[in-house]
Design an enzyme around this catalytic site. Sequence first.
Site, PDB file in Angstrom:
ATOM      1  N   HIS A  33      66.542 -39.898 110.446  1.00 19.96           N
ATOM      2  CA  HIS A  33      67.939 -40.197 110.093  1.00 19.96           C
ATOM      3  C   HIS A  33      68.008 -41.193 108.941  1.00 19.96           C
ATOM      4  CE1 HIS A  33      72.058 -41.974 111.404  1.00 19.96           C
ATOM      5  NE2 HIS A  33      72.211 -41.064 110.469  1.00 19.96           N
ATOM      6  N   GLU A  65      65.907 -44.139 110.635  1.00 21.93           N
ATOM      7  CA  GLU A  65      65.728 -44.116 112.096  1.00 21.93           C
ATOM      8  C   GLU A  65      64.868 -42.902 112.404  1.00 21.93           C
ATOM      9  OE1 GLU A  65      69.186 -45.247 115.183  1.00 21.93           O
ATOM     10  OE2 GLU A  65      69.847 -43.826 113.710  1.00 21.93           O
TER      11      GLU A  65
HETATM   12  N1  CAA Z   1      73.794 -43.123  95.064  1.00 16.11           N
HETATM   13  C1  CAA Z   1      72.810 -43.777  94.407  1.00 16.11           C
HETATM   14  N2  CAA Z   1      72.872 -45.087  94.098  1.00 16.11           N
HETATM   15  C2  CAA Z   1      74.007 -45.751  94.413  1.00 16.11           C
HETATM   16  C3  CAA Z   1      75.073 -45.132  95.092  1.00 16.11           C
HETATM   17  C4  CAA Z   1      74.935 -43.758  95.403  1.00 16.11           C
HETATM   18  N3  CAA Z   1      75.906 -43.081  96.055  1.00 16.11           N
HETATM   19  N4  CAA Z   1      76.053 -46.054  95.290  1.00 16.11           N
HETATM   20  C5  CAA Z   1      75.602 -47.204  94.767  1.00 16.11           C
HETATM   21  N5  CAA Z   1      74.374 -47.022  94.257  1.00 16.11           N
HETATM   22  C6  CAA Z   1      73.532 -48.027  93.581  1.00 16.11           C
HETATM   23  C7  CAA Z   1      74.167 -48.425  92.303  1.00 16.11           C
HETATM   24  O1  CAA Z   1      73.766 -47.565  91.267  1.00 16.11           O
HETATM   25  C8  CAA Z   1      73.637 -49.837  92.124  1.00 16.11           C
HETATM   26  O2  CAA Z   1      72.319 -49.804  91.602  1.00 16.11           O
HETATM   27  P1  CAA Z   1      71.855 -50.691  90.375  1.00 16.11           P
HETATM   28  O3  CAA Z   1      72.993 -51.515  89.928  1.00 16.11           O
HETATM   29  O4  CAA Z   1      70.744 -51.502  90.942  1.00 16.11           O
HETATM   30  O5  CAA Z   1      71.412 -49.705  89.383  1.00 16.11           O
HETATM   31  C9  CAA Z   1      73.510 -50.365  93.539  1.00 16.11           C
HETATM   32  O6  CAA Z   1      73.514 -49.199  94.389  1.00 16.11           O
HETATM   33  C10 CAA Z   1      74.658 -51.259  93.918  1.00 16.11           C
HETATM   34  O7  CAA Z   1      75.848 -50.548  93.678  1.00 16.11           O
HETATM   35  P2  CAA Z   1      77.182 -51.214  93.144  1.00 16.11           P
HETATM   36  O8  CAA Z   1      76.865 -52.461  92.376  1.00 16.11           O
HETATM   37  O9  CAA Z   1      77.984 -50.164  92.467  1.00 16.11           O
HETATM   38  O10 CAA Z   1      78.045 -51.541  94.432  1.00 16.11           O
HETATM   39  P3  CAA Z   1      77.690 -52.416  95.693  1.00 16.11           P
HETATM   40  O11 CAA Z   1      76.906 -53.629  95.378  1.00 16.11           O
HETATM   41  O12 CAA Z   1      78.972 -52.533  96.417  1.00 16.11           O
HETATM   42  O13 CAA Z   1      76.722 -51.479  96.572  1.00 16.11           O
HETATM   43  C11 CAA Z   1      76.554 -49.974  98.381  1.00 16.11           C
HETATM   44  C12 CAA Z   1      77.124 -50.202  96.982  1.00 16.11           C
HETATM   45  C13 CAA Z   1      75.040 -50.014  98.325  1.00 16.11           C
HETATM   46  C14 CAA Z   1      77.024 -48.577  98.799  1.00 16.11           C
HETATM   47  C15 CAA Z   1      77.080 -51.103  99.328  1.00 16.11           C
HETATM   48  O14 CAA Z   1      78.480 -51.163  99.240  1.00 16.11           O
HETATM   49  C16 CAA Z   1      76.691 -50.920 100.764  1.00 16.11           C
HETATM   50  O15 CAA Z   1      75.598 -51.246 101.178  1.00 16.11           O
HETATM   51  N6  CAA Z   1      77.620 -50.357 101.584  1.00 16.11           N
HETATM   52  C17 CAA Z   1      77.351 -50.059 102.983  1.00 16.11           C
HETATM   53  C18 CAA Z   1      76.572 -48.793 103.082  1.00 16.11           C
HETATM   54  C19 CAA Z   1      76.290 -48.427 104.516  1.00 16.11           C
HETATM   55  O16 CAA Z   1      76.614 -49.122 105.458  1.00 16.11           O
HETATM   56  N7  CAA Z   1      75.654 -47.277 104.675  1.00 16.11           N
HETATM   57  C20 CAA Z   1      75.387 -46.733 105.979  1.00 16.11           C
HETATM   58  C21 CAA Z   1      76.470 -45.758 106.307  1.00 16.11           C
HETATM   59  S1  CAA Z   1      76.258 -45.083 107.893  1.00 16.11           S
HETATM   60  C22 CAA Z   1      75.169 -43.855 107.684  1.00 16.11           C
HETATM   61  O17 CAA Z   1      74.766 -43.484 106.619  1.00 16.11           O
HETATM   62  C23 CAA Z   1      74.718 -43.224 108.928  1.00 16.11           C
HETATM   63  C24 CAA Z   1      75.553 -42.210 109.519  1.00 16.11           C
HETATM   64  O18 CAA Z   1      74.980 -41.390 110.217  1.00 16.11           O
HETATM   65  C25 CAA Z   1      77.029 -42.174 109.419  1.00 16.11           C
END
Ligand code: CAA
Length: 283
Positions: free
Chosen positions: A140, A152
Amino acid sequence: MEIKKVMVIGAGQMGGGIAQVCAQAGYDVILNDIQEESFNKGLAVMTKNLARNVERGRMSEDDKEAVLNRITMSLDLSDAKNADIVIEAAVENMEIKRSIFAQLDEIAPAHTILATNTSSLPITEIAAATNRPEKVIGMHFMNPVPVMKLVEIIRGLATADEVYQAVEDMTNALSKVPVEVNDFPGFVANRVLMPMINEAVYTLYEGVATKEAIDEVMKLGMNHPMGPLQLADFIGLDTCLYIMETLHEGFGDSKYRPCPLLRKYVKAGWLGKKSGRGFYEYN
Ligand code: CAA
């Protein structure tokens, strides 16, 4: 158990991300989807992500091309005959997953590991659709896959130790962090995350605070990168509802009942970022 060739099923947000990180780690990747259009969309997202890495000086243009060249398109499940591991990231529907796994079991060589990226469906039940339940496992990944460190790894009831070990080794090779989990509804990630999101929706539903206030409390108060309602929009409200229903049904405990407001939004087609509107509006 040496893994060299990976097949990923589903070129959407999760499958595309998994294919990208596998190719970046040097694996040959067969990316399968039922539609060529989905494959092309997935490839466009990967190309954009990799171009950003080049811009940021994290990889050369040649490396980017080499990564893309390691990914081949497949529109036919029979390409699983060449894979050492298949990672399925198709839709979250038990019947569809069981059908895919039953077909893969017929096609793939005896040594091939069959993994699923399901966020909450029972691994043991998916494994039971095959004649190799000892080779079926949950893998996961978190969204966005290229950024999030966690995988996971879920052991089904029959998963063999050597299969677990091979998947743990592969996860490390992807520069991700494996965490071992047993097969219970929602595993760990969604058993803990989704009730929090659902509670945030209840908090909005009961008028305790505005959506912005709820998100601000969790961002500033708990140091979460996104508030729970923003995160729900990002994950997809249909996915959140589906996972809550899986927890509710799997445990038979009313503490997992989905908030009526979450149901209402999903019925309205307000699915979050992907549909342009969820708790927030998106352009
Ligand atoms: N794909 C690839 N890279 C991405 C991306 C994407 N969709 N979104 C953001 N990034 C990268 C950006 O390019 C950036 O990289 P660099 O600047 O180093 O080149 C880096 O991530 C940080 O992005 P931002 O500065 O634009 O924005 P941020 O600091 O707010 O980070 C985030 C974005 C990483 C998404 C952050 O908001 C975060 O950690 N959010 C929570 C995500 C989370 O909880 N995920 C789990 C969801 S639950 C799940 O997935 C399980 C399920 O089964 C439901």
